[in-house]
Design a protein around this motif. Structure first.
Motif, PDB file in Angstrom:
ATOM      1  N   PRO A  59       0.828  -1.209   0.000  1.00  0.00           N
ATOM      2  CA  PRO A  59       0.000   0.000   0.000  1.00  0.00           C
ATOM      3  C   PRO A  59       0.859   1.255   0.000  1.00  0.00           C
ATOM      4  O   PRO A  59       2.049   1.210   0.300  1.00  0.00           O
ATOM      5  CB  PRO A  59      -0.803  -0.104   1.299  1.00  0.00           C
ATOM      6  CG  PRO A  59      -0.571  -1.469   1.824  1.00  0.00           C
ATOM      7  CD  PRO A  59       0.709  -1.944   1.248  1.00  0.00           C
ATOM      8  N   ASP A 112       2.095   2.681   4.636  1.00  0.00           N
ATOM      9  CA  ASP A 112       2.211   1.439   5.375  1.00  0.00           C
ATOM     10  C   ASP A 112       2.862   1.762   6.693  1.00  0.00           C
ATOM     11  O   ASP A 112       4.072   1.857   6.785  1.00  0.00           O
ATOM     12  CB  ASP A 112       3.063   0.450   4.572  1.00  0.00           C
ATOM     13  CG  ASP A 112       2.454  -0.930   4.624  1.00  0.00           C
ATOM     14  OD1 ASP A 112       1.410  -1.080   5.256  1.00  0.00           O
ATOM     15  OD2 ASP A 112       3.035  -1.854   4.035  1.00  0.00           O
ATOM     16  N   GLU A 113       2.054   2.009   7.692  1.00  0.00           N
ATOM     17  CA  GLU A 113       2.651   2.411   8.955  1.00  0.00           C
ATOM     18  C   GLU A 113       2.604   1.291   9.968  1.00  0.00           C
ATOM     19  O   GLU A 113       1.614   0.594  10.111  1.00  0.00           O
ATOM     20  CB  GLU A 113       1.954   3.642   9.486  1.00  0.00           C
ATOM     21  CG  GLU A 113       2.680   4.897   9.064  1.00  0.00           C
ATOM     22  CD  GLU A 113       2.045   6.128   9.638  1.00  0.00           C
ATOM     23  OE1 GLU A 113       1.733   6.117  10.836  1.00  0.00           O
ATOM     24  OE2 GLU A 113       1.859   7.074   8.874  1.00  0.00           O
ATOM     25  N   LEU A 114       3.696   1.164  10.651  1.00  0.00           N
ATOM     26  CA  LEU A 114       3.822   0.101  11.629  1.00  0.00           C
ATOM     27  C   LEU A 114       3.639   0.691  13.013  1.00  0.00           C
ATOM     28  O   LEU A 114       4.213   1.710  13.345  1.00  0.00           O
ATOM     29  CB  LEU A 114       5.209  -0.525  11.501  1.00  0.00           C
ATOM     30  CG  LEU A 114       5.519  -1.686  12.417  1.00  0.00           C
ATOM     31  CD1 LEU A 114       4.596  -2.839  12.122  1.00  0.00           C
ATOM     32  CD2 LEU A 114       6.953  -2.119  12.231  1.00  0.00           C
ATOM     33  N   THR A 115       2.813   0.026  13.834  1.00  0.00           N
ATOM     34  CA  THR A 115       2.553   0.583  15.152  1.00  0.00           C
ATOM     35  C   THR A 115       3.565   0.105  16.188  1.00  0.00           C
ATOM     36  O   THR A 115       4.058   0.887  16.985  1.00  0.00           O
ATOM     37  CB  THR A 115       1.137   0.212  15.622  1.00  0.00           C
ATOM     38  OG1 THR A 115       0.899  -1.143  15.274  1.00  0.00           O
ATOM     39  CG2 THR A 115       0.120   1.096  14.952  1.00  0.00           C
ATOM     40  N   ALA A 116       3.873  -1.171  16.186  1.00  0.00           N
ATOM     41  CA  ALA A 116       4.741  -1.693  17.242  1.00  0.00           C
ATOM     42  C   ALA A 116       6.175  -1.842  16.739  1.00  0.00           C
ATOM     43  O   ALA A 116       6.449  -1.762  15.562  1.00  0.00           O
ATOM     44  CB  ALA A 116       4.223  -3.042  17.715  1.00  0.00           C
ATOM     45  N   ALA A 117       7.082  -2.064  17.689  1.00  0.00           N
ATOM     46  CA  ALA A 117       8.502  -2.080  17.356  1.00  0.00           C
ATOM     47  C   ALA A 117       8.964  -3.464  16.888  1.00  0.00           C
ATOM     48  O   ALA A 117       9.719  -4.136  17.569  1.00  0.00           O
ATOM     49  CB  ALA A 117       9.320  -1.623  18.566  1.00  0.00           C
ATOM     50  N   TYR A 118       8.504  -3.881  15.733  1.00  0.00           N
ATOM     51  CA  TYR A 118       8.943  -5.164  15.194  1.00  0.00           C
ATOM     52  C   TYR A 118      10.353  -5.043  14.643  1.00  0.00           C
ATOM     53  O   TYR A 118      10.768  -3.975  14.195  1.00  0.00           O
ATOM     54  CB  TYR A 118       8.024  -5.615  14.073  1.00  0.00           C
ATOM     55  CG  TYR A 118       6.693  -6.129  14.539  1.00  0.00           C
ATOM     56  CD1 TYR A 118       6.466  -7.493  14.660  1.00  0.00           C
ATOM     57  CD2 TYR A 118       5.660  -5.262  14.858  1.00  0.00           C
ATOM     58  CE1 TYR A 118       5.246  -7.968  15.094  1.00  0.00           C
ATOM     59  CE2 TYR A 118       4.437  -5.725  15.292  1.00  0.00           C
ATOM     60  CZ  TYR A 118       4.241  -7.089  15.409  1.00  0.00           C
ATOM     61  OH  TYR A 118       3.042  -7.553  15.837  1.00  0.00           O
ATOM     62  N   GLN A 169      11.097  -9.823  11.672  1.00  0.00           N
ATOM     63  CA  GLN A 169       9.702 -10.128  12.001  1.00  0.00           C
ATOM     64  C   GLN A 169       8.763  -9.556  10.951  1.00  0.00           C
ATOM     65  O   GLN A 169       7.743 -10.159  10.620  1.00  0.00           O
ATOM     66  CB  GLN A 169       9.355  -9.560  13.386  1.00  0.00           C
ATOM     67  CG  GLN A 169       9.909 -10.410  14.519  1.00  0.00           C
ATOM     68  CD  GLN A 169       9.798  -9.731  15.872  1.00  0.00           C
ATOM     69  OE1 GLN A 169       9.845  -8.513  15.967  1.00  0.00           O
ATOM     70  NE2 GLN A 169       9.654 -10.516  16.910  1.00  0.00           N
ATOM     71  N   VAL A 170       9.119  -8.386  10.427  1.00  0.00           N
ATOM     72  CA  VAL A 170       8.282  -7.780   9.394  1.00  0.00           C
ATOM     73  C   VAL A 170       8.251  -8.677   8.156  1.00  0.00           C
ATOM     74  O   VAL A 170       7.198  -8.915   7.575  1.00  0.00           O
ATOM     75  CB  VAL A 170       8.807  -6.370   9.038  1.00  0.00           C
ATOM     76  CG1 VAL A 170       8.127  -5.845   7.789  1.00  0.00           C
ATOM     77  CG2 VAL A 170       8.589  -5.417  10.197  1.00  0.00           C
ATOM     78  N   GLU A 194       8.795 -11.811   8.077  1.00  0.00           N
ATOM     79  CA  GLU A 194       8.127 -13.064   8.420  1.00  0.00           C
ATOM     80  C   GLU A 194       6.616 -12.972   8.233  1.00  0.00           C
ATOM     81  O   GLU A 194       5.958 -13.969   7.922  1.00  0.00           O
ATOM     82  CB  GLU A 194       8.462 -13.433   9.867  1.00  0.00           C
ATOM     83  CG  GLU A 194       8.036 -14.841  10.237  1.00  0.00           C
ATOM     84  CD  GLU A 194       8.208 -15.090  11.730  1.00  0.00           C
ATOM     85  OE1 GLU A 194       9.204 -14.633  12.287  1.00  0.00           O
ATOM     86  OE2 GLU A 194       7.328 -15.732  12.313  1.00  0.00           O
ATOM     87  N   ILE A 195       6.068 -11.767   8.416  1.00  0.00           N
ATOM     88  CA  ILE A 195       4.622 -11.585   8.217  1.00  0.00           C
ATOM     89  C   ILE A 195       4.220 -12.051   6.821  1.00  0.00           C
ATOM     90  O   ILE A 195       3.142 -12.600   6.621  1.00  0.00           O
ATOM     91  CB  ILE A 195       4.246 -10.099   8.437  1.00  0.00           C
ATOM     92  CG1 ILE A 195       4.437  -9.726   9.905  1.00  0.00           C
ATOM     93  CG2 ILE A 195       2.810  -9.832   8.008  1.00  0.00           C
ATOM     94  CD1 ILE A 195       4.261  -8.252  10.194  1.00  0.00           C
ATOM     95  N   PHE A 243      12.446  -2.048  13.017  1.00  0.00           N
ATOM     96  CA  PHE A 243      11.974  -1.486  11.752  1.00  0.00           C
ATOM     97  C   PHE A 243      11.952   0.039  11.810  1.00  0.00           C
ATOM     98  O   PHE A 243      12.306   0.711  10.846  1.00  0.00           O
ATOM     99  CB  PHE A 243      10.573  -2.038  11.456  1.00  0.00           C
ATOM    100  CG  PHE A 243      10.020  -1.591  10.130  1.00  0.00           C
ATOM    101  CD1 PHE A 243      10.454  -2.164   8.950  1.00  0.00           C
ATOM    102  CD2 PHE A 243       9.057  -0.601  10.072  1.00  0.00           C
ATOM    103  CE1 PHE A 243       9.945  -1.750   7.732  1.00  0.00           C
ATOM    104  CE2 PHE A 243       8.542  -0.178   8.857  1.00  0.00           C
ATOM    105  CZ  PHE A 243       8.986  -0.765   7.691  1.00  0.00           C
ATOM    106  N   LEU A 246      10.041  -3.887   3.423  1.00  0.00           N
ATOM    107  CA  LEU A 246       8.656  -4.151   3.025  1.00  0.00           C
ATOM    108  C   LEU A 246       8.612  -4.943   1.721  1.00  0.00           C
ATOM    109  O   LEU A 246       7.801  -5.851   1.545  1.00  0.00           O
ATOM    110  CB  LEU A 246       7.893  -2.835   2.866  1.00  0.00           C
ATOM    111  CG  LEU A 246       7.640  -2.087   4.180  1.00  0.00           C
ATOM    112  CD1 LEU A 246       6.921  -0.773   3.922  1.00  0.00           C
ATOM    113  CD2 LEU A 246       6.812  -2.945   5.128  1.00  0.00           C
TER     114      LEU A 246
END
Lengths: 334, 440
Positions: free
Chosen positions: B84, B87-93, B97-98, B100-101, B140, B152
């Motif tokens: 998108p 693309d905003e990430l809220t938690a501190a991955y 880990q990103v 891996e999603i 991230f 991403l």
């Protein structure tokens, strides 16, 4: 974490206005859960009775409520992508509370349920609230957005709180009881209440824990989650129901205990990272440990009087959380 | 092989709105398609429809001939990956880990167990491909803008999709990261033979990187073709309502898109002629278009001519002010050259040649002359391009532009003609040498 859980559980059942030796506590707990074990308590029957009939159900209830709130909080924060979300965000707890306050105010007694009326009505009201919320949200737009959901939760909370205030305003002698309930407590509940929350706990945990990966995928928003293969609509509904069942159950048996659902997931995240595979189970255990400790303090600090446990959660939780946050952010800058 | 087929897709928000209106196009394996168009032209919505995030009101999207609507969530994730715009990430991955999603669709079982070996391998490969493997344990949030986008992208690659859909992936990136990211995407497309569709605001980048460009305007397909064919000045002016210039680049097969910002007054502000008219008529063996260019700052008309010469054995009559002023007899000595595709070939006496003749008054400042020359070059190319002289595409200007400063209304002795070989002086000289040695 599990060791901490067991330790705190034993500590919590031993301590109190009547101190019971740890060895007795251990045996009493063992007998309660594993009656077939060759452990006897004949000589300390009195202490054992205190533990088995009073403290163990209370401590277990505290751990169940704490765990439920911790897990529900972690799920709501992950799903709504909002660090300020807690189990009470969507207004389900307001529904439960209103139900409970109404029972107290009108002095309802449903036949067959008896003293059990309050938690049952409370749970039902919680579910009704969730149903109304979902109905509203899904009729607003087919592809529901998270913001809509939070806004709907705020609307519902505000609306129901008004009713609650109304009841409180008109209340006379019941006021003290209502306030006591609203402050939240796990005291004098007995095994019945614990049995009431156990099904909610089972349903919630079984629904939520397998969704850890999906919650990770939600971290980048719903479009991204959908793009990596999450069935967003179904998963979200599942998560909402699971977390609401936990919240509703917790509120019904113990009133609104603040802080646990908001802060425990944050603490876990600060200590173990944001991966929901760890976050969900650890938030559950963390919440359980935290509330057991808080309840322990609540009933021993000003013994024999009791401090509302909600007061303790905030009094103890806030500084601890502040410290953690402080060190975490400081470390990031250095 | 066609990977994506979009057929007659109409989509909007609400019952009546048509943000995307009957759009059809296809994407082949190993191809990078750019979607361009003004704000609100339906680019992002089209991409969301293709990603299965927004339901089309009518029409169909097919991946390898299977309709998108028949995919399950995880089948879709294994076929098409979408990035998108925001693309905003809220938690501190962590970066890892990103990525891996992206493996979500491949992970089974109720209990989230540890990743299996295949997942690990794919994650590592994707991160190595995007050169972020060394950053895998970094948070991230702590990554730079370019690294974030690469992480991403690695997440999308971890989905092992047939097709990537990227919504303005270079937004907010500086030129270094923009080039780097687009290069990564381009190489991946070429190496893996997968399909990539990129929404782009940067027309120049689209012209440079995309095999074909889909230009949308108000939800409709304005053009779908190679960049050279899509980016014409008239179309850009119409679609974007802006004065955008297009010229050819010499080394790569892509049009150069540029524009001219407002200049401080008295600093050669309006020395680029703005108005343009032409009259064409065909003479014996020569088509001739007279160009009348008005330079507002000079308040002067400048006269030029574009000639398309069928055979060099003829005369060209040059007119200014509508009157015949010069006659030029073409001869081999005039060094009018054309480089045919693939081999160098002088065309005297045979074949076709096209060149631009520019009359300019003497005494004009050099700066103005050169900017006029550039402008005329560009116009000459457009003129030829519009008339379908396809042989004169890339590099055409190099061989056809010959300019000579002359006095208006004055016949020029042939020996005084001053030929300027723009851009390719050396090349033309070597062709000249070839010719001289061959004829001599």
């Amino acid at each position: 974490m599990l060791a901490a859980f067991t330790g705190v559980l034993l500590l919590a059942v031993s301590a109190g206005s009547v101190a019971v030796p740890l060895s007795v506590s251990i045996r009493a707990v063992l007998i309660q859960f594993f009656p077939f074990l060759p452990v006897s308590l004949e000589t300390e029957a009195g202490a054992a009775a205190i533990i088995q009939e009073v403290r163990l159900p209370r401590v277990l209830l505290a751990s169940a409520v704490g765990g439920a709130l911790g897990l529900a909080g972690a799920v709501f924060q992950g799903l709504l992508r909002n660090p300020l979300a807690d189990p009470y965000t969507l207004g389900v707890s307001s529904g439960s509370s209103l139900g409970a306050v109404a029972v107290l105010y009108f002095g309802w007694q449903i036949p067959l349920l008896g003293g059990f009326t309050l938690p049952v009505v409370s749970i039902i009201c919680g579910f009704l609230t969730l149903a109304v919320l979902l109905l509203f949200v899904y009729s607003v737009e087919r592809a529901v957005r998270t913001e809509t959901m939070i806004l709907a939760g705020i609307i519902i909370t505000a609306f129901l709180s008004a009713f609650m205030s109304l009841l409180i305003a008109f209340s006379g002698e019941e006021l003290r009881q209502i306030i006591q309930w609203l402050l939240g407590s796990v005291s004098r509940r007995g095994w019945d209440y614990f049995q009431l929350i156990v099904p909610c706990l089972l349903v919630g945990v079984l629904l939520l824990l397998p969704q850890a990966r999906a919650l990770n995928a939600f971290a980048f928003g719903e479009d991204s989650a959908s793009s990596v293969g999450v069935n967003v609509a179904r998963t979200r509904l599942l998560l909402l129901i699971g977390a609401s069942v936990l919240t509703g159950g917790a509120v019904a048996v113990s009133g609104t205990i603040g802080f646990v659902g908001l802060v425990i997931p944050h603490m876990i995240r600060l200590l173990w990272g944001p991966d929901h595979k760890h976050l969900l189970p650890l938030s559950f255990i963390g919440g359980a440990v935290f509330l057991m400790l808080a309840d322990l303090i609540a009933r021993t600090a000003a013994s024999p009087a009791e401090v509302p446990v909600g007061v303790i959660t905030a009094l103890a939780g806030a500084p601890v959380f502040a410290l953690l946050l402080f060190y975490q952010r400081r470390r990031r800058w250095q | 092989m066609v990977v994506v087929q979009v057929e007659n897709v109409t989509a909007g928000y609400g019952k009546r709105s048509k943000v995307v209106d009957r759009v059809s196009f296809n994407v082949r394996a190993g191809e990078m398609i750019g979607i361009v168009g003004p704000n609100g032209s339906g680019k992002s919505t089209l991409l969301r429809v293709m990603a299965g995030l927004h339901e089309a009101a009518s029409g169909s999207v097919r991946y390898k001939n299977i309709p998108l609507s028949s995919f399950t969530s995880s089948q879709r994730a294994k076929t098409v990956a979408y990035l998108p715009q925001f693309d905003e990430l809220t938690a501190a991955y962590s970066a890892r880990q990103v990525v891996e999603i992206g493996r979500y669709a491949y992970q089974h079982g109720l209990w989230p167990a540890a990743n299996n070996k295949e997942d690990e391998q794919v994650i590592q490969n994707a991160m190595q491909q995007m050169q972020v493997w060394s950053k895998r344990f970094h948070s991230f949030h702590a990554l730079s803008g370019g690294e974030k986008q690469r992480v991403l992208l690695a997440r999308l690659l971890a989905q092992e999709p047939e097709c990537l859909l990227l919504d303005e992936p270079t937004n907010h990136l500086d030129i270094h990261y923009r080039i780097e990211l687009l290069n990564y995407i381009r190489s991946w497309t070429l190496e893996e033979k997968r399909a990539v569709v990129v929404v782009m605001h940067d027309i120049q980048a689209a012209a440079l990187y995309c095999d074909r460009v889909l230009m949308l305007s108000q939800g409709r397909v304005e053009a779908f073709d190679e960049p050279t064919a899509v980016f014409t000045e008239s179309r850009l002016a119409q679609v974007y309502q802006a004065d955008i210039h297009v010229s050819l680049q010499h080394e790569i097969k892509a049009p150069a898109v540029h524009w001219r910002p407002p200049q401080p007054e008295g600093n050669g502000a309006d020395d680029v002629p703005l108005s343009w008219s032409e009259t064409a008529h065909r003479m014996e063996a020569v088509s001739h278009t007279a160009l009348n260019v008005y330079a507002p700052s000079l308040k002067k008309l400048v006269y030029g001519s574009v000639f398309f010469v069928d055979t060099i054995n003829g005369a060209v009559h040059i007119s200014a002010d509508g009157e015949l002023t010069h006659t030029i007899q073409f001869s081999p000595d005039m060094h009018v050259w054309r480089k045919s595709t693939g081999s160098r070939e002088a065309v005297f006496g045979s074949g076709q040649s096209c060149f631009l003749w520019l009359h300019m008054a003497e005494g004009w400042p050099a700066q103005e002359i050169s900017s006029l020359q550039l402008y005329m070059q560009r116009k000459a190319f457009e003129w030829m391009h519009d008339r379908g002289y396809t042989g004169l595409s890339h590099g055409a200007l190099e061989e056809v532009i010959v300019t000579a400063p002359v006095k208006k209304n004055e016949a020029i002795p042939e020996e005084q003609l001053h030929w300027h070989y723009l851009h390719i002086g050396e090349l033309i000289e070597s062709v000249l040498d070839d010719y001289n040695s061959a004829s001599g």
